[in-house]
Design an enzyme around this catalytic site. Structure first.
Site, PDB file in Angstrom:
ATOM      1  N   ILE A 144      -9.930   4.004   6.661  1.00 38.89           N
ATOM      2  CA  ILE A 144     -10.023   5.414   5.958  1.00 38.89           C
ATOM      3  C   ILE A 144      -8.696   5.829   5.328  1.00 38.89           C
ATOM      4  CG2 ILE A 144      -9.985   6.736   7.798  1.00 38.89           C
ATOM      5  CD1 ILE A 144     -12.183   8.367   6.538  1.00 38.89           C
ATOM      6  N   PHE A 156      -2.475   0.747  -4.135  1.00 37.26           N
ATOM      7  CA  PHE A 156      -1.696   1.709  -3.268  1.00 37.26           C
ATOM      8  C   PHE A 156      -2.083   3.116  -3.612  1.00 37.26           C
ATOM      9  CE2 PHE A 156       1.080   0.899  -7.046  1.00 37.26           C
ATOM     10  CZ  PHE A 156       1.443   1.927  -7.172  1.00 37.26           C
ATOM     11  N   CYS A 190      -5.878   5.503   8.052  1.00 38.13           N
ATOM     12  CA  CYS A 190      -5.854   3.946   8.360  1.00 38.13           C
ATOM     13  C   CYS A 190      -6.221   3.359   9.706  1.00 38.13           C
ATOM     14  CB  CYS A 190      -4.524   3.219   7.849  1.00 38.13           C
ATOM     15  SG  CYS A 190      -4.124   3.758   6.085  1.00 38.13           S
ATOM     16  N   GLY A 226     -10.217  -3.761   1.324  1.00 43.39           N
ATOM     17  CA  GLY A 226      -9.855  -3.895   2.748  1.00 43.39           C
ATOM     18  C   GLY A 226      -9.291  -2.730   3.309  1.00 43.39           C
TER      19      GLY A 226
END
Length: 240
Positions: free
Chosen positions: A86, A163, A180, A83
């Protein structure tokens, strides 16, 4: 917790510096084996070569560099199945890939995301840094600056991806993207906030310990990098 009497353990491996494709292939192999219950929960920590990854909902316009600029800087680009939008991976950044079966913990995607964030929040606190969450965004933040990004995939309650935690990261590489997809906020790193370079190995040890605590494991087994790189068709199962 699914069963308080169950003895929970995971395999931990420090993959060191590894290119994105190799790590992704390894993730997929172990992810499939975990779904089939042919290996135990696994937690990888590693660093990648310079890479931009675009998640399933990424907008290509958030990649600000052209092909010649990417080639000049030695940056690889991958469209992947996690999900999120970038993000950047590179040396000095610790990437964590938990491949775990949430049926043995909590079948709750939101709680899993929050718990991954909590692992990093707790590690930052060990360094005297107060971090926070943002209501509309994933990840871990210091003010308006993101110190860790989260991007996951869950299928049949088995997780992959994870992460990216900026430790001694060269933050200039984030200038090639809109991280993001969030234009109005910045990025930071542990070393930038503390004013000195931080031991990557020390942070990895703290992450493994917090991962064990937050996800309720009793113990873990360290598996050498060479085992996974050279021989991962024979993965360890129930070694405890």
């Amino acid at each position: 917790m699914a069963n308080q009497s169950t003895y929970k353990k995971f395999n931990y491996c420090d993959l060191g510096l590894i290119d994105y494709q190799s790590a992704w292939d390894l993730q997929k192999e172990i992810f499939d084996k975990r779904i089939d219950d042919k290996t135990d929960d696994t937690f990888f920590l590693l660093e990648h070569s310079h890479t931009y990854t675009l998640g399933k909902v990424a907008h290509i316009e958030n990649l600000l560099m052209n092909d010649s600029q990417l080639k000049e800087l030695g940056i690889s680009v991958y469209e992947i199945d996690r999900g999120g939008d970038i993000t950047y991976h590179g040396p000095g950044q610790i990437v964590g890939y938990p491949i775990i079966n949430l049926k043995n913990w909590k079948e709750d995607t939101h709680e899993y995301l929050r718990s991954l964030e909590q692992v990093i929040i707790n590690v930052c606190k060990e360094y005297g840094l107060e971090t926070e969450r943002k209501t509309n965004y994933t990840g871990v933040w210091i003010g308006e600056r993101k110190i860790a990004a989260i991007g996951i995939k869950i299928s049949r309650w088995v997780t992959m991806h994870g992460f990216a935690f900026n430790i001694n990261t060269d933050l200039n590489f984030f200038n090639g993207i809109i991280p993001c997809g969030i234009k109005e906020k910045g990025v930071t790193s542990l070393s930038k906030e503390l004013g000195n370079e931080i031991s990557i190995q020390e942070v990895k040890e703290k992450l493994v310990n917090q991962f064990k605590i937050i996800f309720g494991y009793d113990d873990y087994q360290v598996i050498e990098r060479e085992f996974y790189i050279n021989n991962f068709e024979h993965l360890p199962l129930n070694k405890f």
